[in-house]
Design a protein around this motif. Structure first.
Motif, mmCIF file in Angstrom:
data_model
loop_
_atom_site.group_PDB
_atom_site.id
_atom_site.type_symbol
_atom_site.label_atom_id
_atom_site.label_comp_id
_atom_site.label_asym_id
_atom_site.label_seq_id
_atom_site.Cartn_x
_atom_site.Cartn_y
_atom_site.Cartn_z
ATOM 1 N N GLU A 151 27.956 24.814 1.401
ATOM 2 C CA GLU A 151 27.413 24.159 2.591
ATOM 3 C C GLU A 151 27.172 22.666 2.387
ATOM 4 O OE1 GLU A 151 23.932 26.121 3.946
ATOM 5 O OE2 GLU A 151 24.845 28.120 4.005
ATOM 6 N N ILE A 152 27.302 22.182 1.160
ATOM 7 C CA ILE A 152 27.044 20.767 0.896
ATOM 8 C C ILE A 152 28.201 19.923 1.426
ATOM 9 C CG2 ILE A 152 26.683 19.040 -0.911
ATOM 10 C CD1 ILE A 152 25.456 21.222 -2.628
ATOM 11 N N PRO A 153 27.919 18.912 2.228
ATOM 12 C CA PRO A 153 29.002 18.051 2.740
ATOM 13 C C PRO A 153 29.762 17.383 1.598
ATOM 14 C CG PRO A 153 26.963 17.696 3.969
ATOM 15 C CD PRO A 153 26.611 18.558 2.789
ATOM 16 N N ALA A 154 31.034 17.119 1.817
ATOM 17 C CA ALA A 154 31.899 16.572 0.774
ATOM 18 C C ALA A 154 31.395 15.247 0.230
ATOM 19 C CB ALA A 154 33.323 16.427 1.305
ATOM 20 N N ASP A 155 30.767 14.431 1.068
ATOM 21 C CA ASP A 155 30.333 13.107 0.609
ATOM 22 C C ASP A 155 28.951 13.114 -0.034
ATOM 23 O OD1 ASP A 155 28.981 13.678 2.897
ATOM 24 O OD2 ASP A 155 29.443 11.795 3.943
ATOM 25 N N ASP A 156 28.344 14.307 -0.191
ATOM 26 C CA ASP A 156 27.016 14.406 -0.817
ATOM 27 C C ASP A 156 27.079 14.863 -2.269
ATOM 28 O OD1 ASP A 156 25.753 13.538 1.426
ATOM 29 O OD2 ASP A 156 24.937 15.485 2.020
ATOM 30 N N TRP A 157 28.275 15.056 -2.825
ATOM 31 C CA TRP A 157 28.384 15.588 -4.181
ATOM 32 C C TRP A 157 28.152 14.535 -5.260
ATOM 33 C CZ3 TRP A 157 28.588 20.488 -5.949
ATOM 34 C CH2 TRP A 157 28.766 21.492 -4.991
ATOM 35 N N THR A 158 28.096 13.281 -4.888
ATOM 36 C CA THR A 158 27.847 12.233 -5.890
ATOM 37 C C THR A 158 26.376 11.855 -5.976
ATOM 38 O OG1 THR A 158 28.353 10.534 -4.235
ATOM 39 C CG2 THR A 158 30.164 11.267 -5.661
ATOM 40 N N THR A 159 25.521 12.487 -5.188
ATOM 41 C CA THR A 159 24.082 12.221 -5.247
ATOM 42 C C THR A 159 23.457 13.047 -6.362
ATOM 43 O OG1 THR A 159 23.664 13.950 -3.602
ATOM 44 C CG2 THR A 159 23.990 11.698 -2.788
ATOM 45 N N PRO A 160 22.275 12.644 -6.865
ATOM 46 C CA PRO A 160 21.642 13.388 -7.964
ATOM 47 C C PRO A 160 21.315 14.827 -7.578
ATOM 48 C CG PRO A 160 20.663 11.215 -7.745
ATOM 49 C CD PRO A 160 21.542 11.409 -6.544
ATOM 50 N N GLU B 291 19.407 13.972 -14.042
ATOM 51 C CA GLU B 291 20.114 12.698 -14.070
ATOM 52 C C GLU B 291 21.589 12.860 -13.736
ATOM 53 O OE1 GLU B 291 19.434 11.015 -17.891
ATOM 54 O OE2 GLU B 291 17.303 10.657 -17.556
ATOM 55 N N TRP B 292 22.026 14.091 -13.596
ATOM 56 C CA TRP B 292 23.421 14.370 -13.278
ATOM 57 C C TRP B 292 23.619 14.427 -11.762
ATOM 58 C CZ3 TRP B 292 23.324 19.345 -16.722
ATOM 59 C CH2 TRP B 292 23.173 18.970 -18.063
ATOM 60 N N THR B 293 24.838 14.152 -11.329
ATOM 61 C CA THR B 293 25.162 14.319 -9.923
ATOM 62 C C THR B 293 25.350 15.804 -9.617
ATOM 63 O OG1 THR B 293 27.560 14.213 -10.238
ATOM 64 C CG2 THR B 293 26.375 12.111 -9.948
ATOM 65 N N ARG B 294 25.416 16.104 -8.344
ATOM 66 C CA ARG B 294 25.675 17.486 -7.949
ATOM 67 C C ARG B 294 27.012 17.966 -8.511
ATOM 68 N NH1 ARG B 294 23.512 16.861 -1.688
ATOM 69 N NH2 ARG B 294 21.501 17.906 -2.022
ATOM 70 N N TRP B 295 28.015 17.109 -8.455
ATOM 71 C CA TRP B 295 29.336 17.491 -8.981
ATOM 72 C C TRP B 295 29.239 17.780 -10.478
ATOM 73 C CZ3 TRP B 295 34.235 17.588 -6.448
ATOM 74 C CH2 TRP B 295 35.319 17.788 -7.312
ATOM 75 N N GLU B 296 28.608 16.892 -11.231
ATOM 76 C CA GLU B 296 28.488 17.071 -12.677
ATOM 77 C C GLU B 296 27.701 18.332 -13.015
ATOM 78 O OE1 GLU B 296 28.505 12.355 -14.058
ATOM 79 O OE2 GLU B 296 26.613 13.370 -13.543
ATOM 80 N N THR B 297 26.674 18.626 -12.230
ATOM 81 C CA THR B 297 25.867 19.818 -12.495
ATOM 82 C C THR B 297 26.674 21.077 -12.250
ATOM 83 O OG1 THR B 297 23.882 18.590 -11.852
ATOM 84 C CG2 THR B 297 23.695 20.982 -11.963
ATOM 85 N N ALA B 298 27.490 21.083 -11.216
ATOM 86 C CA ALA B 298 28.349 22.243 -10.960
ATOM 87 C C ALA B 298 29.386 22.411 -12.075
ATOM 88 C CB ALA B 298 29.037 22.101 -9.605
ATOM 89 N N GLU B 299 29.921 21.297 -12.578
ATOM 90 C CA GLU B 299 30.831 21.382 -13.728
ATOM 91 C C GLU B 299 30.109 21.939 -14.942
ATOM 92 O OE1 GLU B 299 34.259 17.967 -13.183
ATOM 93 O OE2 GLU B 299 32.335 17.380 -14.089
ATOM 94 N N HIS B 300 28.870 21.516 -15.149
ATOM 95 C CA HIS B 300 28.069 22.034 -16.261
ATOM 96 C C HIS B 300 27.865 23.544 -16.114
ATOM 97 C CE1 HIS B 300 24.777 22.439 -19.145
ATOM 98 N NE2 HIS B 300 24.055 22.994 -18.182
ATOM 99 N N MET B 301 27.600 24.022 -14.905
ATOM 100 C CA MET B 301 27.451 25.458 -14.666
ATOM 101 C C MET B 301 28.726 26.196 -15.050
ATOM 102 S SD MET B 301 25.634 25.042 -10.941
ATOM 103 C CE MET B 301 25.782 26.748 -10.429
ATOM 104 N N SER B 302 29.846 25.679 -14.591
ATOM 105 C CA SER B 302 31.135 26.300 -14.908
ATOM 106 C C SER B 302 31.375 26.309 -16.413
ATOM 107 C CB SER B 302 32.258 25.556 -14.190
ATOM 108 O OG SER B 302 33.510 26.160 -14.435
ATOM 109 N N ASP B 303 31.023 25.211 -17.063
ATOM 110 C CA ASP B 303 31.208 25.104 -18.513
ATOM 111 C C ASP B 303 30.334 26.098 -19.260
ATOM 112 O OD1 ASP B 303 32.373 23.312 -20.780
ATOM 113 O OD2 ASP B 303 30.219 23.436 -21.228
#
Length: 336
Positions: A151-160, A165-177
């Motif tokens: 449900e997160i808009p595409a342009d909101d993934w670079t926000t913390p 200290e990680w962005t939403r995108w980085e945190t999701a990558e961390h989850m996958s990792d």
């Protein structure tokens, strides 16, 4: 090389009719390739086994030397017995005990015996023991996360992501990792007991998480969430197939497949909380899922508070009444 069970084959008088009874038992349908009057009929059960019914001229004459043991997963043993009686089964012998032990011996419409036992949840409740964290729990947690984060808009993934200290995108990558890492360390024939898997890890930027898994930015949030779901499926598959006696390394101590399943659940739930902060609606995972993860990884956590609130408290994300926020935390990796 070993053999695999292809079907459990049951001789009967009317293959399609008896297959219909067992399809109702498992809440599935008879194979589309079968029809009334056919000499055989196939039923795929939810657990992956297939029952093949074959019409034969001989009548059943003695007690079966092989039978199925059933365990309901969403009702009690006694409720399941009543449901099966309504479907056309008969009660052959009653060996049920009030403490959850024992079973009911039943027969299908052609007299083939089977037994009904307590499911895991009922047995745990009656015996006062905890329910284990399972591969299905991993799948549930990841699917809940993917649905919420979608449900997160595409342009909101670079926000913390929340207070991280990680962005939403980085945190999701961390989850996958994390999910991938837990699965991978259980894969070798001789899992390491003194170190993690030697994958190369790196950070996309200074201050970002160090991971081995990165999603292609051009794939967008949908592609990112597909990598999360794929990593979750890998962990679920490893937990489902690994021996319970398997042991391998984790930074907090040697753990077992259930421990890694619980870690995957906790990482998925709490980081989904981080990433989802700021959405228009709150996100709360099922209490029973949180409870099983808490019982495995945080056995000393308060038992009389809301389970999601306790999990957030145990991982340093919230306060509980009369308890301050946890500044440093780690879970109990060792098998219980």
């Amino acid at each position: 090389m070993t053999s695999l069970v292809h079907h459990v084959t049951i001789d009967c008088a009317d293959a399609y009719r008896l297959a219909g009874f067992w399809a109702d038992v498992f809440g599935v349908s008879i194979s589309d390739e079968d029809a009334p009057g056919d000499p055989e009929a196939l039923v795929e059960t939810p657990g992956g086994a297939a029952l093949l019914f074959i019409a034969v001229p001989e009548a059943k004459s003695i007690k079966n030397r092989l039978h199925l043991d059933l365990m309901p997963d969403d009702r009690t043993r006694d409720e399941e017995v009543e449901r099966l009686l309504a479907l056309g089964a008969t009660l052959v012998a009653d060996h049920r005990r009030p403490n959850g032990r024992g079973w009911a011996t039943m027969a299908d419409p052609e007299g083939n015996e089977f037994c009904v036992e307590c499911g895991a949840a009922e047995r745990a409740a009656l015996s006062g023991t905890r329910l284990p964290v399972t591969a299905d729990d991993v799948t549930t947690a990841v699917r809940l996360a993917v649905d919420a984060l979608g449900e997160i808009p595409a342009d909101d993934w670079t926000t913390p992501a929340g207070s991280l200290e990680w962005t939403r995108w980085e945190t999701a990558e961390h989850m996958s990792d994390d999910l991938f890492s837990y699965a991978a360390r259980m894969g070798p024939r001789e899992p390491s007991l003194d170190g993690g898997m030697p994958y190369r890890v790196s950070s996309a930027r200074a201050g970002g998480p160090a991971t081995a898994i990165f999603a292609a930015r051009e794939a967008g949030p949908r592609g990112l969430l597909r990598t999360l779901e794929a990593s979750g499926a890998l962990l679920a598959a490893m937990v489902r197939t690994a021996s319970p006696d398997l042991r391998c390394h984790h930074a907090y101590g040697i753990s077992d497949p259930e421990g890694f399943a619980a870690m995957g659940v906790v990482e998925t739930l709490v980081h989904t909380h981080d990433v989802a902060q700021g959405l228009s609606r709150s996100w709360t995972p099922p209490a029973d899922l949180c409870d099983r993860a808490l019982a495995r990884l945080f056995p000393e956590a308060p038992a009389d508070e809301d389970r999601w609130a306790v999990l957030l408290w145990a991982t340093g994300r919230a306060e509980l009444p009369g308890r301050g926020r946890v500044a440093q935390w780690k879970w109990h990796s060792a098998p219980l």
